[in-house]
Design a protein around this motif. Sequence first.
Motif, PDB file in Angstrom:
ATOM      1  N   ARG A  60      -7.636   2.421  -0.960  1.00  0.00           N
ATOM      2  CA  ARG A  60      -7.951   3.720  -1.572  1.00  0.00           C
ATOM      3  C   ARG A  60      -9.391   3.740  -2.082  1.00  0.00           C
ATOM      4  NH1 ARG A  60      -2.063   4.372  -4.599  1.00  0.00           N
ATOM      5  NH2 ARG A  60      -0.867   4.189  -2.683  1.00  0.00           N
ATOM      6  N   VAL A  91       0.871  -2.111 -14.039  1.00  0.00           N
ATOM      7  CA  VAL A  91       0.353  -2.071 -12.672  1.00  0.00           C
ATOM      8  C   VAL A  91       1.474  -2.468 -11.715  1.00  0.00           C
ATOM      9  CG1 VAL A  91      -1.358  -2.996 -11.077  1.00  0.00           C
ATOM     10  CG2 VAL A  91      -1.954  -2.650 -13.496  1.00  0.00           C
ATOM     11  N   GLU A 138       0.044  -2.492  -6.034  1.00  0.00           N
ATOM     12  CA  GLU A 138      -1.326  -2.250  -6.506  1.00  0.00           C
ATOM     13  C   GLU A 138      -1.977  -3.545  -6.984  1.00  0.00           C
ATOM     14  OE1 GLU A 138      -3.454   0.300 -10.067  1.00  0.00           O
ATOM     15  OE2 GLU A 138      -1.712   1.180  -9.042  1.00  0.00           O
ATOM     16  N   ARG A 193      -3.061  -5.550  -3.909  1.00  0.00           N
ATOM     17  CA  ARG A 193      -4.318  -5.056  -3.317  1.00  0.00           C
ATOM     18  C   ARG A 193      -5.525  -5.455  -4.153  1.00  0.00           C
ATOM     19  NH1 ARG A 193      -0.963  -0.490  -2.083  1.00  0.00           N
ATOM     20  NH2 ARG A 193      -1.622   0.543  -4.010  1.00  0.00           N
ATOM     21  N   ALA A 249       3.540   1.850  -4.227  1.00  0.00           N
ATOM     22  CA  ALA A 249       2.436   1.560  -5.144  1.00  0.00           C
ATOM     23  C   ALA A 249       2.666   2.233  -6.466  1.00  0.00           C
ATOM     24  CB  ALA A 249       1.122   2.018  -4.540  1.00  0.00           C
TER      25      ALA A 249
END
Length: 577
Positions: free
Chosen positions: A486, A548, A552, A555, A577
Amino acid sequence: MLTIWAAKTRPLRSAPDRRGAPRDPRDAARAFVAFLAERDALDPAGHGRALAALDLPGRRPLPVLLVELGLIHEATLATALSEATGLPILSPDAVPPGPVLAEALSGDYCARARVLPVSAGPDRLTVAVVDPFDPEIPEALAHLADRPVERRLIGPGTFERAHRAIYGDAAPDADGVIDDDLAQLQDVASQAPIVRLAARLVRKAFELSASDIHLEAEEGDLRVRYRVDGVLIEAERLAKSVQLALTTRIKIQAGLNIAERRLPQDGRMKAPDRGQEVDIRVSTLPTAHGESVVLRVLDGSRRVDDFAGLGFGAPAIARIQAMISRPNGLVLVTGPTGSGKTTTLYAALKRLNGPHLKIVTVEDPVEYRMAGVNQVQAHPGIGLDFAAALRSILRQDPDVVMIGEIRDGETARIAVQASLTGHLVVSTLHTNSAAAAVTRLMDMGIEPYLIAATLNGVVAQRLVRRLCEACSAPAPVTARERLSLRLPDSAAITLRQPCGCPACNGTGYRGRLVVSEVMLLDGVLRGLIADRAGERAIAARARAEGVVPLAENGRALAAAGQTSLDEVGRVLEGLDA
């Protein structure tokens, strides 16, 4: 170079070494043991065991002793021997396809002397030797071959495999053993080739830092695989003829019934590794082509890392610290089998352990040994399951209780009641996310208001392989990776990718780290739980409080260059996510 008696060539009936180096092989072996100790390849206990073994009657070559006692890995030994003696290590591609100079050097003689003839010319014989410290070996070879001898080094296990391939020195044929003749079967399983084969497979697991050894019976052979950093790798295929004898050998070591091949069995055995006795859990399973055997390595000497060493970030560590700092309550670590839950629990106990607290655990099995902690091994077969052990533990006046796993409603109820009565209880649960742990407890029959009152927090986690520091390389970010991370097109970032090198066995990864989701309960979350909110509502509130999600966090670890996006995708596939 260490002045150990070793020379690359030996003429026929050579004279004593002109440098005055020791001719007694035991003196040279002791010097090499000191050499290993100076370079920290042997710890003090291993140094003492090696010296004691050298003085035993019926002397065996030092390299064989060091490997069989588990004091040093074969690859490390070969490198040290080469450095100490100046002899090169035999490269794998130099192993001959068939016997060399067979008319003078028989396969039986080579097996007894632990030498492997490599090549023969009119003026030289090249051989690989397991023991470079015995002066009689090159002299005898030079006499038999009637030419000078040049030596290479070969490890004990590598020698056995090469000799077996060249001379057909296979283990006794277990297929010919009559099933009812258990005495004969036990005798075959106790013969040297099978004993050495079983020991070699276990040593290889130690060298690879493997968690499991899989011996899988197939129609035409026996497949050997190791689980390294959570991934199975195939190591070799053994002849079908050794299957029954090898399985029987392992059963004998694990205290299992060698006559029973129709039902699964479970047992335990020990094996030496670098001077320590390592526990191994053994499981057998009947299959269409014979018994499949899995050996799980339970290395109790492994260092228990703190949370940072396991890969938890600072915000996650602060939340976990808040959970376990409370004098009572329930702390859960969730995830599938093999996700490192027990290691995380032990990191928590390591932080809590001290003279002011009594900590008691009930586990199946006890994987780590920790000083100052009272550890109980569960034995469901005799009625000592988690629930039964937990009831007794609570009468021992503990401050902290660790339950290896909450598997049923009864264990869950006792854990909740213990946390209500002033105990800090830490345990594991099989769920995919932190929020799902709440609904799992409800499914076990725990009332929502009790969960809200006792649950301090939940750590959901997975393990991803860590990129090898020796060979991982930067790689430009692709459009697909930008989309996954992203990232806007203008964002400057460089990911790292696995390459493969000897340090990581060519995989590109070495070791693992935690991907986590840490949910610390606040007043709002407790209210949602008491009102029987669903998993999505709980997860949304946790996200709003800064939790979190697993995907996520994975990543982020890839963006930081600690792992790869492909590895994150492999482990966390399907998670939101």
